[in-house]
Design an enzyme around this catalytic site. Structure first.
Site, short mmCIF file in Angstrom:
data_model
loop_
_atom_site.label_atom_id
_atom_site.label_comp_id
_atom_site.label_asym_id
_atom_site.label_seq_id
_atom_site.Cartn_x
_atom_site.Cartn_y
_atom_site.Cartn_z
N TYR A 112 0.82 -1.22 0.00
CA TYR A 112 0.00 0.00 0.00
C TYR A 112 0.85 1.27 0.00
O TYR A 112 0.50 2.26 -0.63
CB TYR A 112 -0.96 -0.01 1.19
CG TYR A 112 -2.14 -0.91 0.96
CD1 TYR A 112 -3.01 -0.68 -0.11
CD2 TYR A 112 -2.38 -2.00 1.77
CE1 TYR A 112 -4.08 -1.51 -0.35
CE2 TYR A 112 -3.44 -2.85 1.54
CZ TYR A 112 -4.30 -2.60 0.48
OH TYR A 112 -5.36 -3.42 0.23
N GLU A 208 1.28 -29.73 14.76
CA GLU A 208 0.57 -29.06 13.67
C GLU A 208 -0.69 -28.35 14.14
O GLU A 208 -0.91 -27.18 13.84
CB GLU A 208 0.22 -30.08 12.58
CG GLU A 208 -0.56 -29.44 11.43
CD GLU A 208 -0.97 -30.43 10.34
OE1 GLU A 208 -0.58 -31.61 10.41
OE2 GLU A 208 -1.69 -30.02 9.44
N ASP A 260 -0.71 -34.35 11.33
CA ASP A 260 -1.70 -35.30 10.83
C ASP A 260 -1.00 -36.32 9.93
O ASP A 260 0.12 -36.08 9.48
CB ASP A 260 -2.76 -34.57 9.98
CG ASP A 260 -3.72 -33.76 10.84
OD1 ASP A 260 -3.82 -34.03 12.05
OD2 ASP A 260 -4.36 -32.84 10.29
#
Lengths: 375, 623
Positions: A112, A208, A260
């Site tokens: 920006y 995780e 996982d």
């Protein structure tokens, strides 16, 4: 260390030195352009080629880094000229706003800010993000040195670790279990501002999911096994990876990664252990090659008879591509991935809850840690 | 007395013949699917209208209207402003298969393709049982004739269901109305819309109006108001004659002797050649052609192939012409570039032919798609069997990379382009009776390749010019906008004076750079002028350094011309690409201030914009 007031803010000597180093590196880039003008050379800059084909394994540091192939950006083309112009503007911002005024901004803010730069403004944020990566590569400094902040909050750390963090408002000495709430200690975006004081950890477990992180804290896993828990929050942020590397190398504590049991999670492990392709220039700062994968392994799905989901087509594709990924080129991974393809199943960390809330801390993790020779 | 049984059988045989003939040959006749049946009917009607208008010298204005007629049926109306058809001819023209004279004429005509409008009439009555309605008017002051017709399938004769005079608010023309089992398709090559678009490209003098079933009207406006020269009829050339045709010619000729028959029935056979042929075929020049047997005809054909006969005349062909192909492509496509070529005529097995080609490039055409190929035979678009056509094969034989087009897989090139190829001939060799693709005749393929390479070269020139221009524009953006900003920004950051970017501008632009530097030396100042050629061409220039001081020890020596108060020092230089020359001289008794304020130099013999560090004037420099 003698604290010194600086620019209205409080800065340590070390911070001042780092800023000085960053400023010199950035000025060097601009000086090179100026010299090129003076010597009647078309401004240009040579960079490593940032494509997959130019990523190679470094046997010494055991991480993935950019290879020897380079490309030259020259003001002979509009594209090259624009890049050099934008680089000059960004460097000016980093020197005059960030380093000289002890301020910082995020990648999004940089995008920006550039709106006021007329023809030097960035067309989209990925372009300005890449520019910062370019500057990291050229200067061999991490973006944190330029006071570039990540967008998202850093991940959290929980466990018996005492550290000193240099903040804008002074030095803070924090014990990452006794001085923090259940949320844990927030890893700052610039990990270089942290100094480790004391610990009694035997290992670090990087987790995780938030659910499993909270499960371990509730079950008192960290105290029982002298562990430091780090919450990865999915694909880990740079600061999280840098923190893991520093803990591992400076304190010599082993790191295990608990995710996982699916192909996407193995990639989380790979980026902790070997580095990500996108930031290969930073691998040597951020990858922890000594990190070990604890689970969930495909063989655990079989051994512990975990609740599972079927592999989707994308999962299978991802697993197949991992079979040819050099980062997974080991007997261990080939066996595990092949097994997963054979059973066609995946499991989440939370699947252990099906065996009772204490199963993961009382049975699974202790068994795996013993197997891996960590406890 | 009863009719002999054989005659009865023959009648029966004929009774089934025409309908059965149609059924068996639907594919050849172009009525094998619902979309194709409509297209074939439109083609037959439009070809008729175009031919009729051309022969009568009328600018064609043709309307094709298609409407839903319930169920699987469509109503088709084709209306033209042609000369009209005289009353007596109307039934046979529309309701008798294979009626008409054009089968016997040796000339370039649309009608070589298709069996004629009567096939559409037959198809219409076979699929819907409805008659075909025709209105035709030949003169403003005469009433129009209205007919309702079907074909008697046992006799192949017209059957008139209704016939009357009607008022029709046209000055003249013909309107055919058919109903048939058919379907209207869009968005592919083999559609009425694309057929009319292609037809409009090669018939720039015609206006076509299409009314689609949903009422949407599309007009293909004409681009010129001159009618193309009609093709000339010529005598057949012996080399291209077939046995059957020869036998027919022998039987129906008015000549009584063989030699004159040969001489006046074929092109390029003179008195001498006629005798030579008779001799070689062991036939008497005096023999009656009507009495010749099959064996004799065969002998003649053999001799035709051996005897040297000059090539047939080619002025009988009617090319579309380069400028009309250009206009046709221009009006139907919005593109950046068009090139066309009309090649000289040549001959394939006794038949004159010529090839024309056009390429349209850029604009709104798809950048990633394969090139769109428009094939034409005698001004008729070929819509089917693109892959089996000599035109397509010729395109595939060319290495388009040499012409700045991609050619994935070495087949049809890709890019924002349309290729148009027209083969005109008194006899187009088609691959099959359905007449959808031109056969791979080596002479024709060679000509198509030459034509395409010609427009390909023009396209390449255009593209490289474009590329050069865009490179130049890009460079100007660099030197005018970006480089000065970089110089400004880096000096700001370093807090140093803004560097001079002139040498870098010269480098980026590939220009000539002239730089003068002065340094203190003894009693005055030493001047060094560096001239460097960053371009890729040789610069032959005169460098003028004009000031009021006298020069000493110049290397090389300049030519000196006094110009009042000032002196012009001129060096003639020849700089090849990458060359650098240095001129040195000494200025005695000159102050630092004076040395640093020498007036600007002038380079003569170069366009402005090709020099940096000095003013450029075109002037004249002999090499």
């Amino acid at each position: 260390m003698v604290p010194k007031p600086y620019g209205g803010m409080w800065m340590s000597n070390q911070t001042q030195q780092r800023d000085k180093m960053a400023k010199e590196a950035l000025l060097g880039i601009i000086e090179r352009f100026y010299d090129q003008f003076e010597h009647q050379k078309v401004p240009n800059i040579v960079m490593p080629t940032r494509t997959k084909s130019n990523i190679e394994y470094n046997n010494d540091s055991e991480v993935w880094v950019y290879g020897d192939s380079t490309s030259t950006r020259s003001a002979k083309t509009v594209k090259g000229a624009n890049q050099i112009l934008k680089m000059s503007y960004v460097v000016e911002l980093l020197i005059k706003e960030h380093l000289e005024n002890n301020r910082g901004s995020t990648l999004r803010e940089l995008y920006y800010i550039s709106e006021n730069w007329d023809i030097a403004k960035f067309n989209e944020q990925p372009e300005s993000d890449r520019m910062i990566e370019d500057l990291e590569i050229i200067s061999a400094l991490q973006r944190e040195y330029f006071h570039m902040r990540p967008e998202e909050d850093g991940a959290t750390l929980f466990g018996s670790l005492k550290l000193k963090e240099t903040t804008k408002r002074g030095e803070r000495i924090i014990h990452c279990r006794d001085d923090v709430g259940e949320g844990g200690y927030q890893i700052p975006f610039n990990v270089e501002n942290v100094e480790f004081l004391d610990h009694d950890a035997k290992f670090i477990i990087a987790i995780e999911t938030g659910g499993m992180h909270a499960r371990l804290i509730e079950n008192g896993f960290d105290e029982e096994f002298n562990a430091i828990q780090v919450h990865l929050k999915g694909q880990p942020a740079r600061s999280t990876r840098r923190m893991l590397k520093r803990l591992n190398e400076e304190l010599n504590i082993p790191v295990v990664v608990f995710t996982d049991g699916d192909p996407w999670s193995y990639r989380i492990f790979a980026s902790v252990a070997y580095g990500a392709i996108k930031s290969a220039h930073m691998s040597e700062f951020m990858a922890t090659p000594a990190a070990k994968f604890i689970g969930v392994q495909p063989s655990d799905i079989v051994d512990y008879d975990l609740s599972t989901d079927k592999l989707t087509e994308q999962d299978i594709k991802a697993l197949r591509s991992e079979l040819t990924d050099p980062r997974f080129d080991s007997d261990y991974w080939k066996t595990q991935i092949q097994l997963q393809l054979d059973i066609g199943k995946k499991a989440e960390q939370q699947a252990f809850a099906g065996k009772g809330l204490d199963f993961v801390t009382q049975r699974y993790l202790p068994e795996r840690l013993t197997e891996m020779g960590i406890i | 007395m009863a009719h002999p049984i054989a005659e009865e059988l023959a009648k029966k045989q004929r009774a089934i013949s025409i309908a059965e003939f149609f059924e068996k040959n639907r594919q050849i006749l172009g009525f094998d699917s619902a979309p194709r049946s409509l297209l074939t009917a439109v083609k037959e009607g439009v070809d008729n209208s175009l031919d009729a208008c051309e022969e009568a010298g009328i600018l064609p204005d043709i309307m094709v209207s298609i409407e839903n007629a319930g169920g699987e049926n469509l109503g088709l109306i084709i209306e033209d402003n042609g000369p009209g058809i005289v009353k007596e001819q109307i039934p046979k023209t529309f309701a008798k298969l294979l009626y008409g004279s054009r089968f016997h004429a040796i000339k370039q005509s649309r009608g070589q393709q298709g069996i004629g409008i009567s096939a559409a009439v037959l198809y219409s009555q076979l699929t819907t049982g409805r008659p075909t309605r025709i209105i035709s008017k030949i003169d403003r002051d005469k009433p129009a004739n209205y007919y309702e017709l079907i074909i008697n399938t046992s006799t192949n004769d017209p059957e008139i269901l209704d016939e009357k005079e009607v008022d029709w608010d046209r000055t003249r023309g013909t309107r055919v109305e058919l109903e048939m089992k058919a379907s209207y398709v869009k968005g592919r090559r083999q559609s009425v819309l694309e057929y009319l678009k292609s037809t409009a490209i090669v018939n720039t003098h015609a206006r076509f109006t299409l009314v689609e079933p949903d009422g949407n009207t599309i007009v293909f406006e004409r681009a010129v108001d001159t009618i193309p020269e009609p093709a000339q009829e010529i005598l057949p050339h012996p080399e291209g004659i077939e046995l059957g045709t020869l036998i027919k010619m022998l039987r129906y000729t008015d000549r009584q002797k063989l030699a004159p028959f040969l001489r006046y029935s074929f092109s390029r056979i003179g008195l001498h050649t006629a005798e030579e042929i008779c001799k070689a075929a062991h036939l008497d020049t005096e023999s009656d052609p009507h009495n010749l047997q099959l064996e004799d005809a065969k002998k003649l054909i053999d001799v035709f192939k051996k005897v040297k006969v000059s090539a047939p005349p080619t002025d009988c062909l009617s090319p579309i012409t380069e400028s009309l192909i250009y206009k046709g492509l221009e009006k139907e496509y919005s593109v950046d570039f068009i090139a066309t070529i009309s090649r000289a005529a040549s001959v394939h097995s006794g038949h004159p032919f010529l090839v024309e080609a056009g390429v349209a490039y850029g604009g709104s055409l798809g950048k990633e798609d394969r090139v769109n190929i428009l094939r034409f035979a005698n001004r008729v678009p070929l819509l089917y069997q693109q892959g089996g056509c000599a035109i397509t094969h010729a395109i595939e034989n060319i290495r388009w990379k040499n012409y700045s087009l991609n050619q994935p897989g070495g087949s049809i090139p890709a890019g924002p382009a349309v290729f148009m190829v027209h083969v005109a001939s008194t006899h187009i060799p088609f691959t099959s009776e359905s007449k959808d693709a031109v056969a791979d005749v080596p002479e024709i393929m060679a000509e198509v390749e030459l034509a395409l390479k010609d427009v390909g070269r023009k396209l390449k020139t255009f593209l490289s010019k474009q590329q050069h221009l865009s490179k130049r524009r890009e460079k100007e953006e660099i030197i005018k906008k970006i480089l000065p900003r970089i110089a400004e920004k880096v000096s700001q950051v370093l807090d140093k004076p803004t560097p001079d970017i002139t040498p870098i501008v010269a480098k980026v632009m590939g220009n000539l750079l002239v730089q003068r530097s002065v340094s203190k030396n003894g009693d005055g100042y030493q001047v060094e002028i560096d001239i460097r050629n960053y371009g890729d061409a040789t610069f032959a220039i005169k460098l003028h350094d004009t000031h009021q001081y006298s020069v000493r020890d110049a290397q090389p020596e300049p030519k000196i011309i006094s110009m009042g108060r000032d002196t012009d020092h001129t060096w003639k230089l020849n700089l090849k690409a990458g060359d650098k020359e240095t001129i040195k001289y000494h200025l005695p008794f000159v102050s630092e201030e004076e040395a640093n304020a020498l007036p600007g130099m002038i380079v003569e013999g170069v366009d402005e914009g090709l020099v940096n560090g000095a003013k450029a004037v075109r002037g004249y420099v002999d090499e």
